[in-house]
Motif scaffolding. Structure first.
Motif, PDB file in Angstrom:
ATOM      1  N   ILE A  50     -36.536 -55.027   7.091  1.00 49.74           N
ATOM      2  CA  ILE A  50     -35.519 -55.742   6.321  1.00 49.74           C
ATOM      3  C   ILE A  50     -36.058 -56.144   4.948  1.00 49.74           C
ATOM      4  CG2 ILE A  50     -34.248 -57.913   6.172  1.00 49.74           C
ATOM      5  CD1 ILE A  50     -32.822 -55.999   7.912  1.00 49.74           C
ATOM      6  N   ALA A  51     -37.287 -56.627   4.891  1.00 49.85           N
ATOM      7  CA  ALA A  51     -37.846 -57.082   3.614  1.00 49.85           C
ATOM      8  C   ALA A  51     -37.801 -55.974   2.573  1.00 49.85           C
ATOM      9  CB  ALA A  51     -39.278 -57.583   3.806  1.00 49.85           C
ATOM     10  N   VAL A  52     -38.181 -54.758   2.963  1.00 44.89           N
ATOM     11  CA  VAL A  52     -38.215 -53.670   1.983  1.00 44.89           C
ATOM     12  C   VAL A  52     -36.875 -52.950   1.870  1.00 44.89           C
ATOM     13  CG1 VAL A  52     -40.689 -53.321   2.277  1.00 44.89           C
ATOM     14  CG2 VAL A  52     -39.101 -51.953   3.648  1.00 44.89           C
ATOM     15  N   GLY A  53     -35.988 -53.117   2.875  1.00 47.90           N
ATOM     16  CA  GLY A  53     -34.756 -52.341   2.900  1.00 47.90           C
ATOM     17  C   GLY A  53     -33.472 -53.119   2.732  1.00 47.90           C
ATOM     18  N   ALA A  54     -33.533 -54.426   2.461  1.00 47.84           N
ATOM     19  CA  ALA A  54     -32.323 -55.249   2.361  1.00 47.84           C
ATOM     20  C   ALA A  54     -31.344 -54.659   1.350  1.00 47.84           C
ATOM     21  CB  ALA A  54     -32.681 -56.681   1.985  1.00 47.84           C
ATOM     22  N   ASN A  55     -30.045 -54.694   1.703  1.00 45.48           N
ATOM     23  CA  ASN A  55     -29.037 -54.061   0.837  1.00 45.48           C
ATOM     24  C   ASN A  55     -27.657 -54.662   1.060  1.00 45.48           C
ATOM     25  OD1 ASN A  55     -28.298 -52.133  -1.140  1.00 45.48           O
ATOM     26  ND2 ASN A  55     -27.662 -50.653   0.424  1.00 45.48           N
ATOM     27  N   SER A  56     -27.587 -55.962   1.423  1.00 46.83           N
ATOM     28  CA  SER A  56     -26.294 -56.575   1.764  1.00 46.83           C
ATOM     29  C   SER A  56     -26.216 -58.014   1.259  1.00 46.83           C
ATOM     30  CB  SER A  56     -26.101 -56.562   3.290  1.00 46.83           C
ATOM     31  OG  SER A  56     -26.425 -55.316   3.853  1.00 46.83           O
ATOM     32  N   PRO A  57     -26.270 -58.238  -0.055  1.00 47.11           N
ATOM     33  CA  PRO A  57     -26.327 -59.622  -0.538  1.00 47.11           C
ATOM     34  C   PRO A  57     -24.982 -60.304  -0.741  1.00 47.11           C
ATOM     35  CG  PRO A  57     -26.647 -58.105  -2.360  1.00 47.11           C
ATOM     36  CD  PRO A  57     -26.527 -57.265  -1.118  1.00 47.11           C
ATOM     37  N   PHE A  58     -23.857 -59.558  -0.666  1.00 43.60           N
ATOM     38  CA  PHE A  58     -22.553 -60.141  -0.983  1.00 43.60           C
ATOM     39  C   PHE A  58     -21.596 -60.026   0.193  1.00 43.60           C
ATOM     40  CE2 PHE A  58     -24.089 -58.631  -5.165  1.00 43.60           C
ATOM     41  CZ  PHE A  58     -24.127 -59.845  -5.836  1.00 43.60           C
ATOM     42  N   LEU A  59     -20.746 -61.026   0.345  1.00 43.13           N
ATOM     43  CA  LEU A  59     -19.634 -60.977   1.295  1.00 43.13           C
ATOM     44  C   LEU A  59     -18.518 -61.864   0.755  1.00 43.13           C
ATOM     45  CD1 LEU A  59     -18.400 -60.082   4.012  1.00 43.13           C
ATOM     46  CD2 LEU A  59     -19.394 -62.144   5.026  1.00 43.13           C
ATOM     47  N   ILE A 109     -22.145 -69.105   6.435  1.00 38.77           N
ATOM     48  CA  ILE A 109     -23.421 -68.526   6.018  1.00 38.77           C
ATOM     49  C   ILE A 109     -23.827 -69.204   4.721  1.00 38.77           C
ATOM     50  CG2 ILE A 109     -24.666 -66.414   5.441  1.00 38.77           C
ATOM     51  CD1 ILE A 109     -22.474 -64.843   6.913  1.00 38.77           C
ATOM     52  N   ALA A 110     -24.941 -69.919   4.766  1.00 39.18           N
ATOM     53  CA  ALA A 110     -25.440 -70.638   3.597  1.00 39.18           C
ATOM     54  C   ALA A 110     -26.629 -69.879   3.037  1.00 39.18           C
ATOM     55  CB  ALA A 110     -25.848 -72.060   3.978  1.00 39.18           C
ATOM     56  N   GLY A 111     -26.436 -69.272   1.873  1.00 41.85           N
ATOM     57  CA  GLY A 111     -27.504 -68.551   1.203  1.00 41.85           C
ATOM     58  C   GLY A 111     -27.639 -69.052  -0.212  1.00 41.85           C
ATOM     59  N   VAL A 112     -27.681 -68.139  -1.185  1.00 43.78           N
ATOM     60  CA  VAL A 112     -27.659 -68.558  -2.588  1.00 43.78           C
ATOM     61  C   VAL A 112     -26.390 -69.364  -2.837  1.00 43.78           C
ATOM     62  CG1 VAL A 112     -27.612 -67.742  -4.969  1.00 43.78           C
ATOM     63  CG2 VAL A 112     -29.016 -66.547  -3.266  1.00 43.78           C
ATOM     64  N   GLU A 113     -25.289 -68.880  -2.281  1.00 42.81           N
ATOM     65  CA  GLU A 113     -24.037 -69.643  -2.235  1.00 42.81           C
ATOM     66  C   GLU A 113     -23.662 -69.799  -0.759  1.00 42.81           C
ATOM     67  OE1 GLU A 113     -21.697 -68.332  -6.210  1.00 42.81           O
ATOM     68  OE2 GLU A 113     -22.028 -66.713  -4.763  1.00 42.81           O
ATOM     69  N   ARG A 114     -22.602 -70.509  -0.503  1.00 43.76           N
ATOM     70  CA  ARG A 114     -22.193 -70.722   0.882  1.00 43.76           C
ATOM     71  C   ARG A 114     -20.801 -70.153   1.112  1.00 43.76           C
ATOM     72  NH1 ARG A 114     -22.586 -76.361   4.418  1.00 43.76           N
ATOM     73  NH2 ARG A 114     -22.016 -75.421   6.425  1.00 43.76           N
ATOM     74  N   LEU A 115     -20.657 -69.475   2.257  1.00 48.64           N
ATOM     75  CA  LEU A 115     -19.355 -68.957   2.667  1.00 48.64           C
ATOM     76  C   LEU A 115     -18.939 -69.639   3.952  1.00 48.64           C
ATOM     77  CD1 LEU A 115     -17.046 -66.792   2.562  1.00 48.64           C
ATOM     78  CD2 LEU A 115     -18.515 -65.406   4.043  1.00 48.64           C
ATOM     79  N   THR A 116     -17.759 -70.217   3.947  1.00 50.00           N
ATOM     80  CA  THR A 116     -17.184 -70.747   5.183  1.00 50.00           C
ATOM     81  C   THR A 116     -15.746 -70.275   5.269  1.00 50.00           C
ATOM     82  OG1 THR A 116     -16.505 -72.808   4.096  1.00 50.00           O
ATOM     83  CG2 THR A 116     -18.641 -72.820   5.219  1.00 50.00           C
ATOM     84  N   CYS A 117     -15.402 -69.690   6.396  1.00 51.57           N
ATOM     85  CA  CYS A 117     -14.032 -69.268   6.633  1.00 51.57           C
ATOM     86  C   CYS A 117     -13.863 -68.990   8.115  1.00 51.57           C
ATOM     87  CB  CYS A 117     -13.671 -68.022   5.811  1.00 51.57           C
ATOM     88  SG  CYS A 117     -14.648 -66.563   6.201  1.00 51.57           S
ATOM     89  N   LEU A 155     -24.959 -64.328  -0.723  1.00 52.22           N
ATOM     90  CA  LEU A 155     -25.453 -65.019   0.468  1.00 52.22           C
ATOM     91  C   LEU A 155     -26.925 -64.714   0.693  1.00 52.22           C
ATOM     92  CD1 LEU A 155     -22.284 -64.416   2.675  1.00 52.22           C
ATOM     93  CD2 LEU A 155     -22.861 -66.446   1.315  1.00 52.22           C
ATOM     94  N   TRP A 156     -27.253 -64.114   1.829  1.00 51.56           N
ATOM     95  CA  TRP A 156     -28.625 -63.714   2.115  1.00 51.56           C
ATOM     96  C   TRP A 156     -28.868 -62.342   1.492  1.00 51.56           C
ATOM     97  CZ3 TRP A 156     -29.938 -64.978   7.946  1.00 51.56           C
ATOM     98  CH2 TRP A 156     -29.686 -66.332   8.193  1.00 51.56           C
ATOM     99  N   ARG A 157     -30.124 -61.988   1.286  1.00 48.79           N
ATOM    100  CA  ARG A 157     -30.407 -60.648   0.776  1.00 48.79           C
ATOM    101  C   ARG A 157     -29.983 -59.579   1.785  1.00 48.79           C
ATOM    102  NH1 ARG A 157     -29.974 -62.888  -3.283  1.00 48.79           N
ATOM    103  NH2 ARG A 157     -31.464 -62.958  -5.011  1.00 48.79           N
ATOM    104  N   GLU A 158     -30.031 -59.888   3.070  1.00 55.98           N
ATOM    105  CA  GLU A 158     -29.476 -59.011   4.112  1.00 55.98           C
ATOM    106  C   GLU A 158     -28.566 -59.868   4.982  1.00 55.98           C
ATOM    107  OE1 GLU A 158     -28.075 -56.076   5.780  1.00 55.98           O
ATOM    108  OE2 GLU A 158     -29.556 -55.704   4.213  1.00 55.98           O
ATOM    109  N   SER A 159     -27.292 -59.892   4.598  1.00 55.91           N
ATOM    110  CA  SER A 159     -26.319 -60.789   5.227  1.00 55.91           C
ATOM    111  C   SER A 159     -25.713 -60.223   6.501  1.00 55.91           C
ATOM    112  CB  SER A 159     -25.202 -61.120   4.227  1.00 55.91           C
ATOM    113  OG  SER A 159     -25.730 -61.679   3.041  1.00 55.91           O
ATOM    114  N   ARG A 160     -26.017 -58.984   6.858  1.00 60.93           N
ATOM    115  CA  ARG A 160     -25.426 -58.401   8.068  1.00 60.93           C
ATOM    116  C   ARG A 160     -25.773 -59.166   9.344  1.00 60.93           C
ATOM    117  NH1 ARG A 160     -28.514 -54.648   8.209  1.00 60.93           N
ATOM    118  NH2 ARG A 160     -27.848 -53.654  10.128  1.00 60.93           N
ATOM    119  N   PRO A 161     -27.033 -59.520   9.590  1.00 65.93           N
ATOM    120  CA  PRO A 161     -27.335 -60.192  10.855  1.00 65.93           C
ATOM    121  C   PRO A 161     -26.564 -61.488  11.092  1.00 65.93           C
ATOM    122  CG  PRO A 161     -29.323 -59.215   9.999  1.00 65.93           C
ATOM    123  CD  PRO A 161     -28.276 -59.066   8.918  1.00 65.93           C
TER     124      PRO A 161
END
Length: 505
Positions: free
Chosen positions: A216-225, A168-176, A230-236
């Motif tokens: 999602i735009a108004v309700g995003a709540n998952s920026p970290f993993l 997942i490539a967002g503000v930072e990138r996670l690969t695992c 990552l994304w502002r809503e990284s769940r999807p």
């Protein structure tokens, strides 16, 4: 997937028999639709919230079985991992002061659950992805000790045939990589159900697809993993990759993922169930003894067990649901877009926005989906997940010329979608006090360009600027989040930052 299943091995004949059963179930559904056997309009909605268990340090606690034993209520159930719970609120009729009633029921239920969790030095957290989760928390040994989760994990792992790759490539990138579907458990969501008649199903589902990006735009709540922003809503993206049965070669061939937005507007609920059979192999080929066509011929109502089970293993963001209540079949649209939290007021505001907007969009004389390409709706959803309140959407132009134009998500919500949601809530018969209170929460988020993800990111970066390490900053952000969640003021009113310096230890 709520029914108990017993883990076991499947052979080739099981899968062929299950495929035949699925086809008979689909034929049965077609007959029920053709003969108008479904429940009359009842304006019923339902609500489910997935929760996290956390300790006083903000870290996940693998205690759901023990907490559930103390809660001792059928309203609370296990979820995929040992740090997850789910609360189910009984169906309500849309109208009157329904949203205030829901808020009060949730306050009572969650306060009780939090007290019981407190007996085990844990607490309840409503948040899309718990920022303190580590890769070592999301392993198969931490899956809930429930047969259906073990079986589902085994079947998805077998279908994929190799480790799951997260990238997942967002503000930072996670690969695992992961050897199980356990990373899916990081995603804690709100599910909004709406019972609809067959003749209205397609319009409501199409409207829900259109609305998803704004939700999602108004309700995003998952920026970290796993410590990454990552994304502002990284769940999807996390949910899609952690349940992806396709190895890279099948992805390259364009085989559809089991978690997806979809690919077309529909004209009937039948379209979605038929797609599920056509595109997705069975994960759990467990057959029931019922012959659905024989039941229909005898004047009965079939359970369509195989169809229901298969449908539960295809993770659409707006999912069709077949159910039976009081001996009468019904259809629901299950909206699975939203993350949990931040507060009960925020959850109910998100629900009010959704139910009002979907009603209004579905009843427009010239529906948005006749003017917006499906690919644009999918791109809007992706943009909302990536950028939250800063997203820009493609939207139909006003006037005679047609086509689409690019707009700020928050401007679209303020100028067009909130007024539509108000009209929709009026059509449901919701009291103006409820309507104005909860839509006002959405309005304030837009005017301040601020939601749960915004608060988490801003507070985390303040902690870093104060000299905290990343792990300590994430834990401190989580603890502060839980404090403010319990205070209960909507997230747009939360002060950014930590209340006092946090010891580096």
């Amino acid at each position: 997937m709520g029914e108990k299943v017993v883990a076991g091995a499947f052979d080739l004949s099981d899968r062929q028999r299950y495929r035949d059963r699925l086809r008979r179930c689909l034929d049965g559904l077609g007959r029920l639709l053709e003969h108008g056997r479904f429940d009359r309009p009842r304006n019923l909605m339902g609500l489910e919230i997935e929760l996290n268990l956390v300790g006083p340090d903000g870290m996940p606690k693998m205690l759901n079985a023990q907490v559930l034993e103390r809660i001792a209520s059928r309203d609370f159930q296990t979820e995929l991992a040992m740090f997850n719970l789910e609360v189910n609120i009984a169906p309500h009729r849309l109208g009157g002061r329904v949203f205030d009633q829901l808020a009060e029921e949730l306050r009572t239920s969650l306060a009780y659950a939090d007290r019981k969790a407190g007996e085990l030095a844990a607490g309840i957290a409503m948040i899309g992805i718990l920022p303190t989760l580590d890769r070592d928390d999301l392993v198969s040994s931490n899956l809930s000790d429930v047969d259906r989760y073990t079986l589902l994990n085994d079947q998805i792992v077998a279908a994929r045939g190799e480790d799951f790759a997260l990238d997942i490539a967002g503000v930072e990138r996670l690969t695992c990589t992961s050897k199980s579907i356990a990373p899916e458990a990081a995603c804690t969501s709100v599910q909004l159900h709406l019972q609809v008649t067959p003749d209205r199903f397609a319009d409501v589902w199409n409207a829900a697809q259109v609305a998803s990006a704004a939700q999602i735009a108004v309700g995003a709540n998952s920026p970290f993993l796993f410590g990454r922003e990552l994304w502002r809503e990284s769940r999807p993206p996390l949910f899609q990759q952690s349940t992806d049965t396709r190895p890279p070669e099948l992805q390259a061939q364009g085989v559809r993922p089991r978690t997806w937005f979809g690919e077309r507007w529909i004209s009937s609920a039948y379209d979605l169930f038929e797609e599920n059979l056509r595109y997705f192999p069975a994960l759990l080929p467990i057959c029931d003894d019922e012959d659905p066509l024989a039941v229909i011929d005898a004047g009965g109502v079939p359970a369509l067990s195989e169809l229901v089970l298969h449908n539960g293993t295809v993770y659409r963001w707006n999912r069709p649901v077949y159910g039976i209540a009081d001996g009468v079949p019904h259809l629901r649209v299950e909206n699975r877009v939203l993350p949990a939290g931040p507060t009960i007021v925020d959850v109910i505001a998100n629900a009010a926005f959704y139910y009002g907007l979907v009603r209004a969009l579905a009843e427009e004389s010239r529906p948005v989906w006749t003017r917006l390409p499906f690919e644009a709706a999918a791109a809007n959803f992706d943009a909302a997940c990536r950028y939250g309140v800063e997203a820009r959407f493609q939207w139909p132009r006003h006037g005679r010329h047609g086509g689409t134009t690019e707009v700020d998500a928050v401007d679209l919500v303020l100028d067009e979608l909130l007024p539509l949601a108000e009209v929709g809530l009026d059509a449901w018969g919701v009291e103006p006090a409820d309507r104005d209170l909860y839509l006002g929460v959405i309005e304030q988020r837009c005017r301040r360009r601020f939601n749960g993800a915004s608060w988490q990111v801003a507070t985390f970066h303040r902690a870093l600027e104060a000299g905290l390490s990343r792990d300590v900053a994430l834990a401190a952000t989580t603890r502060r989040y839980c404090e403010l969640m319990h205070v209960g003021e909507p997230v747009h009113a939360w002060p950014v930052g930590l209340p006092e310096p946090v010891p580096l230890g």
